[in-house]
Design an enzyme around this catalytic site. Structure first.
Site, PDB file in Angstrom:
ATOM      1  N   LEU A  38       8.941  -4.335 -42.167  1.00  6.16           N
ATOM      2  CA  LEU A  38       9.345  -5.587 -41.530  1.00  6.16           C
ATOM      3  C   LEU A  38       8.543  -6.718 -42.162  1.00  6.16           C
ATOM      4  O   LEU A  38       7.327  -6.608 -42.313  1.00  6.16           O
ATOM      5  CB  LEU A  38       9.072  -5.556 -40.028  1.00  6.16           C
ATOM      6  CG  LEU A  38      10.112  -4.925 -39.112  1.00  6.16           C
ATOM      7  CD1 LEU A  38       9.616  -4.967 -37.674  1.00  6.16           C
ATOM      8  CD2 LEU A  38      11.466  -5.610 -39.217  1.00  6.16           C
ATOM      9  N   ASP A  39       9.214  -7.812 -42.508  1.00  8.81           N
ATOM     10  CA  ASP A  39       8.516  -8.981 -43.046  1.00  8.81           C
ATOM     11  C   ASP A  39       7.536  -9.526 -42.006  1.00  8.81           C
ATOM     12  O   ASP A  39       7.741  -9.350 -40.796  1.00  8.81           O
ATOM     13  CB  ASP A  39       9.518 -10.083 -43.401  1.00  8.81           C
ATOM     14  CG  ASP A  39      10.395  -9.708 -44.586  1.00  8.81           C
ATOM     15  OD1 ASP A  39       9.938  -8.896 -45.408  1.00  8.81           O
ATOM     16  OD2 ASP A  39      11.516 -10.231 -44.666  1.00  8.81           O
ATOM     17  N   PRO A  40       6.482 -10.217 -42.441  1.00  6.98           N
ATOM     18  CA  PRO A  40       5.539 -10.808 -41.482  1.00  6.98           C
ATOM     19  C   PRO A  40       6.220 -11.728 -40.466  1.00  6.98           C
ATOM     20  O   PRO A  40       5.813 -11.775 -39.306  1.00  6.98           O
ATOM     21  CB  PRO A  40       4.581 -11.589 -42.389  1.00  6.98           C
ATOM     22  CG  PRO A  40       4.607 -10.851 -43.676  1.00  6.98           C
ATOM     23  CD  PRO A  40       6.033 -10.382 -43.832  1.00  6.98           C
TER      24      PRO A  40
END
Length: 314
Positions: A38-40
Site C-alpha cells: 500500500l502506498d504511504p
C-alpha cells in the site's frame, strides 16, 4: 514460535515496510512479510505473514481486492495521486460542465476486462529496478499496458469544489489493478485530467478491514489467524486421518478420493486442526507441495514501550 496471518489497518503516512518493521518487534521475529504493498498515502488492509505462515502470502497476493477511493477531476499529477506535482489543471467552466451521464459513461468504460497502463511511479520492476526509483532518478518510464479486471466500479457521491469535482467510489478489481490509473484514465476520458486524493483498501480475497486492527491496537496473539484457518479460507480443504497426516509430514503421497475439480493447491488439515501442508491431486493420489512444520515452543515478544516513527516514504 507461533505462526499465522495478521490483518493490519495501515495508517496514512506509513509505508508497508514500516508496518513490517514494527510488527517484527511486536511478534519477536524477523520472519514477517506482507501481501500487496500500500502506498504511504493509502490506508486500510495489509495482510502480514508471521514465521512459517509467510509461505501462504503467495496465495493471498493474487486475490481480488476492494477499495474505497476519492477521484478528483480537473487536475492531473505526476504520480496520479495527491502526492505528486501538478501537471495540468482544467478550466473551471470545463469541469463545471461535466454531466452525471458523462461520468457514468466514463466509469462504465473502465469496468470489466480492460487494458491498463500502470502509473510510472509504481513498484513494478523494470530491468530489476523499481519503476518509481527510475522516475526519481530522472528517467522517462513508460510501463506497458496489461490486462486487469474491474468487476465493480460504483459511484457513491459527487461533490463539486473550486475548479474540481470529487467522486467517491468503490472499486472491486483483480490483483495488479492500479486505482490511481483508473483515476487518471477517467480524467483523460472526460478531458479534464484526474488523480486520486483518498485510497482505502477494504478487502483482499476473504479478508476484510472490519477484522483488522491498527498497529496501536494490535495484540499479536489475540489477532493471529492460524495457518489452518487462513489456508482453508484461501483454498479447498482436505481432512486427513492421523496416518495420512504422518505420511504427508514425511513427504509421502497419500490415497484420496479422485476429484477432477480440484486443480489447484488444497489445504491438508490434520485431525487436531493443524495445517500439515498444501497438496496437489494426481488422480487418486495427493502429493505434497509444501509442508508446514508444527509451531515450536516460544512466545510473542512483549510490545515495546514506544512506537517506531514511520519514515515518510514514497
Amino acid at each position: 514460535m507461533t505462526s499465522g496471518l495478521l490483518l493490519i489497518d495501515k495508517a496514512q503516512g506509513w509505508t508497508s515496510h514500516d508496518v513490517v518493521a514494527r510488527t517484527r518487534r511486536l511478534a519477536g521475529t524477523r520472519k514477517v512479510g506482507h501481501a500487496g504493498t500500500l502506498d504511504p498515502m493509502a490506508t486500510g488492509l495489509l495482510v502480514l505473514g508471521i514465521d512459517s505462515a509467510t509461505r501462504l502470502l503467495t496465495y493471498v497476493v493474487g486475490q481480488g481486492k476492494e477499495y474505497l477511493a476519492t477521484i478528483r477531476l480537473g487536475q492531473s499529477t505526476t504520480t496520479d495521486d495527491a502526492e505528486g506535482d501538478e501537471l495540468t489543471r482544467a478550466p473551471v467552466e470545463q469541469v463545471a460542465a461535466i454531466t452525471p451521464e458523462a461520468v457514468a459513461a466514463g466509469i462504465e468504460n473502465l469496468t470489466g476486462d480492460i487494458s491498463q497502463q500502470p502509473s510510472a511511479v509504481s513498484a513494478i520492476k523494470v530491468d530489476g529496478k523499481r519503476a518509481y526509483a527510475r522516475v526519481r532518478a530522472g528517467e522517462d518510464v513508460q510501463l506497458p499496458s496489461r490486462p486487469v479486471t474491474v468487476s465493480g466500479f460504483e459511484l457513491f457521491a459527487s461533490t463539486p469544489g473550486d475548479g474540481f469535482l470529487d467522486l467517491e467510489v468503490r472499486v472491486e478489481c483483480s490483483s495488479g489493478t492500479y486505482i490511481r490509473a483508473l483515476a487518471r484514465d477517467l480524467g483523460v476520458a472526460l478531458g479534464v485530467g484526474g488523480h486520486l486524493t483518498v485510497l482505502r483498501r477494504t478487502r483482499i480475497g476473504p479478508f476484510r478491514i472490519e477484522n483488522a486492527a491498527t498497529l496501536e491496537q494490535i495484540n499479536v496473539v489475540a489477532n493471529l489467524i492460524s495457518p489452518a484457518d487462513a489456508a482453508t479460507r484461501l483454498l479447498a480443504r482436505l481432512d486427513l486421518s492421523v496416518e495420512q497426516a504422518i505420511d504427508l509430514g514425511h513427504g509421502k503421497r497419500i490415497t484420496v478420493k479422485e476429484d477432477t475439480t480440484r486443480t489447484g493447491p488444497v489445504a491438508a488439515i490434520a485431525p487436531d486442526g493443524r495445517l500439515v501442508g498444501l497438496v496437489e491431486y494426481r488422480g487418486d493420489q495427493a502429493k505434497s507441495l509444501l509442508n508446514f512444520p508444527p509451531d515450536l515452543p516460544g512466545k510473542i515478544a512483549e510490545p515495546p514501550a514506544s512506537v517506531i516513527e514511520p519514515e515518510q516514504g514514497s
